[in-house]
Design an enzyme around this catalytic site. Sequence first.
Site, short mmCIF file in Angstrom:
data_model
loop_
_atom_site.label_atom_id
_atom_site.label_comp_id
_atom_site.label_asym_id
_atom_site.label_seq_id
_atom_site.Cartn_x
_atom_site.Cartn_y
_atom_site.Cartn_z
N HIS A 118 60.36 -37.92 65.31
CA HIS A 118 60.09 -36.69 66.05
C HIS A 118 61.16 -35.64 65.76
O HIS A 118 62.32 -35.97 65.57
CB HIS A 118 59.99 -36.93 67.56
CG HIS A 118 61.16 -37.65 68.16
ND1 HIS A 118 61.32 -39.01 68.06
CD2 HIS A 118 62.24 -37.20 68.85
CE1 HIS A 118 62.43 -39.37 68.68
NE2 HIS A 118 63.03 -38.28 69.15
N HIS A 120 62.97 -32.41 67.58
CA HIS A 120 63.21 -31.66 68.81
C HIS A 120 63.30 -30.18 68.44
O HIS A 120 64.10 -29.81 67.57
CB HIS A 120 64.55 -32.03 69.45
CG HIS A 120 64.69 -33.44 69.91
ND1 HIS A 120 64.62 -33.79 71.24
CD2 HIS A 120 64.95 -34.59 69.24
CE1 HIS A 120 64.83 -35.10 71.36
NE2 HIS A 120 65.04 -35.60 70.16
P1 AMP Z 1 65.51 -39.15 70.89
O1 AMP Z 1 66.68 -39.47 71.79
O2 AMP Z 1 65.84 -38.26 69.74
O3 AMP Z 1 64.79 -40.42 70.47
O4 AMP Z 1 64.53 -38.29 71.78
C1 AMP Z 1 63.52 -38.83 72.57
C2 AMP Z 1 63.06 -37.75 73.52
O5 AMP Z 1 61.81 -38.14 74.03
C3 AMP Z 1 63.98 -37.52 74.71
O6 AMP Z 1 64.43 -36.17 74.71
C4 AMP Z 1 63.11 -37.84 75.91
O7 AMP Z 1 63.33 -36.98 77.01
C5 AMP Z 1 61.72 -37.65 75.35
N1 AMP Z 1 60.66 -38.41 75.99
C6 AMP Z 1 60.66 -39.73 76.31
N2 AMP Z 1 59.49 -40.07 76.86
C7 AMP Z 1 58.72 -38.96 76.88
C8 AMP Z 1 57.40 -38.67 77.33
N3 AMP Z 1 56.60 -39.60 77.87
N4 AMP Z 1 56.94 -37.40 77.19
C9 AMP Z 1 57.72 -36.44 76.66
N5 AMP Z 1 58.97 -36.65 76.21
C10 AMP Z 1 59.47 -37.89 76.32
#
Ligand code: AMP
Length: 155
Positions: A118, A120
């Site tokens: 993903h 951000h």
């Molecule tokens: P990372 O730490 O780069 O793996 O980012 C994962 C991101 O996913 C974090 O910023 C979380 O807040 C976000 N996240 C986790 N679960 C969900 C969800 N169900 N819907 C939207 N964002 C999510």
Amino acid sequence: MRWARPASEFHRVTNSMLYDTSNIFAKIIRGEIPAVKVLEDERCIAFMDIMPWSDGHTLVIPKVQAMGLFDAPPDALAALIKQTQIVARAVNAAFQPDGLRLVQNNSPGAGQTVFHLHFHIVPCYNDVPLRLGNAVMANLAVLQEHAQRIRNALT
Ligand code: AMP
């Protein structure tokens, strides 16, 4: 236990890590859990981060099973960055931040917590520190309003 599941549920991506089809973003792709979506096509989905680092924080994911940069098929990466640019432009137009940061974490050592590739998209505002490490769960109505602003700005 993770390793007790059938091998067919996993896709080997490195010698030590396997794609886990039960990760939260895989569930969003399959429609098993909700997400506040701003854009979806046959290859990618963009949705609001549930614990935003700033107002307008949006995630963009490919539908292909990939944990991160290293195992993603190049054509999926190409589709992902194209959708990321489209959404980032809309976030920029909707929120008019002072800057916009693009983040993509690979492995826990870099801060990755969800093991599905993903990007951000993080708007940055002067004098408003990013909630890095201290983000809290967003109010759903606020997230939906933010998503609508972004959708309205999509061209
Ligand atoms: P990372 O730490 O780069 O793996 O980012 C994962 C991101 O996913 C974090 O910023 C979380 O807040 C976000 N996240 C986790 N679960 C969900 C969800 N169900 N819907 C939207 N964002 C999510």
